[in-house]
Design a protein around this motif. Structure first.
Motif, short mmCIF file in Angstrom:
data_model
loop_
_atom_site.label_atom_id
_atom_site.label_comp_id
_atom_site.label_asym_id
_atom_site.label_seq_id
_atom_site.Cartn_x
_atom_site.Cartn_y
_atom_site.Cartn_z
N UNK A 135 0.89 -1.17 0.06
CA UNK A 135 0.08 -0.03 -0.05
C UNK A 135 0.82 1.04 0.16
N UNK A 136 2.22 1.22 -0.34
CA UNK A 136 3.08 2.15 -0.28
C UNK A 136 3.08 3.22 1.10
N UNK A 137 2.95 2.30 2.12
CA UNK A 137 2.85 2.73 3.56
C UNK A 137 1.67 3.67 3.87
N UNK A 138 0.65 3.83 3.02
CA UNK A 138 -0.28 4.52 3.26
C UNK A 138 -1.51 4.10 3.97
N UNK A 139 -1.51 2.54 4.18
CA UNK A 139 -2.75 1.96 4.69
C UNK A 139 -3.89 1.76 3.67
N UNK A 140 -3.82 2.04 2.39
CA UNK A 140 -4.76 2.27 1.56
C UNK A 140 -4.47 1.52 0.04
N UNK A 141 -5.35 1.11 -0.57
CA UNK A 141 -5.21 0.57 -1.95
C UNK A 141 -6.05 0.70 -2.95
N UNK A 142 -5.83 1.32 -4.09
CA UNK A 142 -7.02 1.66 -4.98
C UNK A 142 -7.40 0.43 -5.76
N UNK A 143 -8.61 0.20 -5.63
CA UNK A 143 -9.21 -1.01 -6.75
C UNK A 143 -10.33 -0.72 -7.80
N UNK A 144 -10.48 0.83 -7.93
CA UNK A 144 -11.41 1.01 -8.92
C UNK A 144 -11.91 2.43 -9.03
N UNK A 145 -12.94 2.86 -9.65
CA UNK A 145 -13.57 4.02 -9.84
C UNK A 145 -15.08 3.88 -9.76
N UNK A 146 -15.77 5.06 -9.61
CA UNK A 146 -17.03 5.18 -9.53
C UNK A 146 -17.61 6.48 -9.46
N UNK A 147 -18.82 6.75 -9.64
CA UNK A 147 -19.60 7.88 -9.61
C UNK A 147 -20.96 8.01 -9.91
N UNK A 148 -21.84 9.21 -9.80
CA UNK A 148 -23.15 9.11 -10.55
C UNK A 148 -23.19 9.38 -11.75
N UNK A 149 -23.90 8.63 -12.67
CA UNK A 149 -23.90 8.38 -14.09
C UNK A 149 -24.43 9.83 -14.58
N UNK A 150 -23.48 10.59 -15.56
CA UNK A 150 -23.62 11.78 -16.15
C UNK A 150 -24.80 11.87 -16.75
N UNK A 151 -25.45 13.16 -16.72
CA UNK A 151 -26.99 13.23 -17.55
C UNK A 151 -26.65 13.13 -19.00
N UNK A 152 -25.62 13.42 -19.23
CA UNK A 152 -25.54 13.49 -20.87
C UNK A 152 -25.50 12.08 -21.48
N UNK A 153 -24.94 10.99 -20.47
CA UNK A 153 -24.86 9.72 -20.71
C UNK A 153 -26.39 9.08 -20.57
N UNK A 154 -27.17 9.54 -19.59
CA UNK A 154 -28.58 9.21 -19.84
C UNK A 154 -29.30 9.63 -20.86
N UNK A 155 -29.21 10.87 -21.43
CA UNK A 155 -29.91 11.45 -22.56
C UNK A 155 -29.44 10.83 -23.60
N UNK A 156 -28.23 10.35 -23.94
CA UNK A 156 -27.57 9.57 -25.03
C UNK A 156 -28.33 8.18 -25.40
N UNK A 157 -28.83 7.80 -24.11
CA UNK A 157 -29.51 6.45 -24.10
C UNK A 157 -31.17 6.60 -23.96
N UNK A 158 -31.48 7.66 -24.12
CA UNK A 158 -32.89 7.90 -24.12
C UNK A 158 -33.59 7.67 -22.95
N UNK A 159 -33.07 8.14 -21.74
CA UNK A 159 -33.28 8.32 -20.51
C UNK A 159 -33.52 9.56 -19.94
#
Length: 344
Positions: A275-299
């Protein structure tokens, strides 16, 4: 002309007479050493042309006598060995347990993949799949990637054709677009599969790897729902003592976005080289789906909201089993793979 060295012929004769033939292997060795095309006796015979004419008769007779001696010895021992009775095999003991071939094991990536699928399915997510050869819309445009984004460049992505752009998918987020365009909310889906990026192969990077992507869309979905989902996922996969940390980040297809860290399961948060002596390790990313993505899919983004998360399967497997070189997953080294037998 060459001078005859009869002492060489005499020395070779003594060798032939002293050679012990006890089995098929030594019989073949005798033939190769003295009678084959590259054997010692044919080599002597090949030198006749270099002998002075007045000596050729005596030289030829001496070599021919040696050849007859060797051939007679080879023939007599061959007949003797052929007449020996064959070795009698011991009787078969039918009470002994059968001999079995070594059993294969499950690949470490497959082990962790199955564990992740089980966790997500228990949380109510359904698995979806999509093609590995994608078009620009499903891989980039539908996910709100700007036209000048670096991922659209040839040095970062494997393009098969340009105009229209056909490429090997760079993430499993393309499956998210396909599901969202063909279904109506609420949706709780995830996908697992191979993805491709134009990267130099090293201990920490590969041009082929695996991703897990999940998303949930419904009315009034909040960031708190995302946090609790990731918290439960991390505890199920890495253990009940696991803690999570969300750090602000940026992705084109989510807003707000965060990097997902877990407490190091090697040092239990105290700090180590993993963990490079930080006590934490990164495993991925996340977030709230962007409104543009919802519009591109008709939602309608005014009616529905959703969250998405993604992580690399190799990254999680390396953390779970303390594997330090990504290339081990694709080298098919049995010494590495046999360590995972019986883990699933």
């Amino acid at each position: 002309m060459e001078t005859i060295a009869y002492e060489n012929i005499e020395a070779l004769k003594k060798e032939v007479e002293a050679f012990e033939i006890t089995n098929e292997a030594t019989l073949e060795q005798f033939r190769q050493q003295y009678l084959s095309k590259k054997g010692a006796i044919p080599e002597l015979m090949s030198k006749i042309k270099d002998i002075a004419p007045e000596e050729r008769r005596n030289y030829g007779a001496a070599v021919n006598a040696l050849k007859q001696l060797a051939e007679e010895k080879w023939r007599s021992h061959k007949e003797r060995l052929e007449q020996l009775p064959e070795a009698v095999e011991p009787p078969i003991d039918l009470t002994l347990p059968p001999l079995t071939e070594p059993m294969g094991g499950v690949h470490p990536l497959s082990i962790v993949r199955r564990q992740i699928v089980q966790v997500l399915e228990r949380m109510g997510f359904c698995q979806a799949d999509g093609p590995e050869i994608e078009d620009d819309f499903h891989n980039f445009t539908g996910l709100n990637f700007p036209p000048d984004h670096p991922a659209r460049e040839m040095q970062d992505t494997f393009f098969i054709e340009r105009n229209p752009d056909i490429l090997l998918r760079t993430h499993t987020s393309s499956v998210q677009i396909r599901v969202m365009k063909n279904n109506r909310p609420p949706m709780r889906m995830f996908s697992v599969g191979r993805v491709y990026r134009n990267e130099a192969i090293s201990a920490r990077a590969h041009c082929i790897f695996h991703q897990i992507e999940g998303f949930f869309i419904d009315k009034a979905v909040s960031f708190a729902d995302l946090k609790q989902t990731l918290y439960h996922f991390a505890k199920e996969l890495f253990g009940k003592e696991t803690q999570i940390r969300l750090r602000p980040s940026y992705f084109p297809f989510t807003e707000p976005s965060a990097e997902l860290d877990i407490s190091c399961n090697i040092c239990k948060g105290k700090g180590c080289n993993i963990c490079k002596y930080s006590g934490w390790v990164e495993i991925g990313g996340a977030g709230m789906i962007h409104p543009n993505v919802l519009e591109n899919c008709g939602i309608d983004p005014e009616e529905y909201t959703g969250f998405a998360f993604g992580m690399g399967l190799e990254r999680i497997t390396m953390l779970k089993y303390q594997i330090k070189d990504l290339r081990l997953f694709t080298e098919n080294d049995w010494r590495f793979l046999e360590q995972f037998e019986g883990l699933f």
